[in-house]
Motif scaffolding. Structure first.
Motif, short mmCIF file in Angstrom:
data_model
loop_
_atom_site.label_atom_id
_atom_site.label_comp_id
_atom_site.label_asym_id
_atom_site.label_seq_id
_atom_site.Cartn_x
_atom_site.Cartn_y
_atom_site.Cartn_z
N GLU A 36 9.38 62.41 21.52
CA GLU A 36 8.50 61.30 21.90
C GLU A 36 8.64 60.12 20.94
N HIS A 37 8.80 60.39 19.66
CA HIS A 37 8.91 59.33 18.65
C HIS A 37 10.13 58.45 18.89
N ALA A 40 10.19 56.55 22.32
CA ALA A 40 9.37 55.33 22.34
C ALA A 40 10.10 54.18 21.67
N GLY A 60 1.65 64.82 29.82
CA GLY A 60 1.42 63.47 29.35
C GLY A 60 2.50 62.90 28.45
N ALA A 61 3.61 63.60 28.26
CA ALA A 61 4.64 63.14 27.33
C ALA A 61 5.19 61.77 27.72
N ILE A 63 3.85 59.41 29.54
CA ILE A 63 2.82 58.38 29.38
C ILE A 63 2.64 58.02 27.90
N ARG A 64 2.66 59.03 27.03
CA ARG A 64 2.53 58.76 25.59
C ARG A 64 3.70 57.91 25.10
N VAL A 65 4.91 58.23 25.56
CA VAL A 65 6.09 57.45 25.15
C VAL A 65 5.97 56.02 25.66
N THR A 67 3.30 54.31 26.46
CA THR A 67 2.22 53.63 25.75
C THR A 67 2.64 53.25 24.34
N ALA A 68 3.27 54.18 23.64
CA ALA A 68 3.72 53.90 22.27
C ALA A 68 4.78 52.80 22.26
N THR A 71 3.64 49.25 21.97
CA THR A 71 3.09 48.79 20.69
C THR A 71 4.18 48.48 19.67
#
Length: 82
Positions: A36-37, A40, A60-61, A63-65, A67-68, A71
Motif C-alpha cells: 500500500e505504501h 500510493a 479496503g486496500a 481505497i486506502r492507496v 486516498t493516500a 495527499t
C-alpha cells in the motif's frame, strides 16, 4: 539489500509497509503490484493511474492507496521528506 515490491521506485529509499496488496495501472494499462505504501507513492506520480486490490488483499486496500495518493506530491521522495 532487502527486496522491495515491484511498485517501489528505485530512487525511493523507503521500505515496504505490509504485503503486496494492490496493482497500480498507468494510463495505457501497464502495471505493477505493490504494498500500500509504495503503490500510493506510484499512483501519486502517474497521470491517469488506477488502483485495484489483489484477490487476497485486506478489505479496503485499494481505497486506502487511492486516498493516500491524493495527499502526496508526485515523486515525493525527490527533494523533500521521505
Amino acid at each position: 539489500m532487502t527486496s522491495r515490491c515491484p511498485s517501489a521506485h528505485p530512487d525511493d529509499p523507503t521500505p515496504c509497509v505490509g504485503a503486496v496488496a494492490v496493482t497500480v495501472l498507468d494510463a495505457v494499462g501497464a502495471g505493477a503490484n505493490g504494498c500500500e505504501h509504495h503503490a500510493a507513492r506510484l499512483l501519486a506520480s502517474l497521470a491517469g493511474g488506477r488502483v485495484y486490490a489483489l484477490p487476497d488483499a485486506p478489505a479496503g486496500a485499494a481505497i486506502r492507496v487511492f486516498t493516500a495518493a491524493g495527499t502526496l506530491r508526485p515523486f515525493c521522495w525527490v527533494d523533500g521528506p521521505h
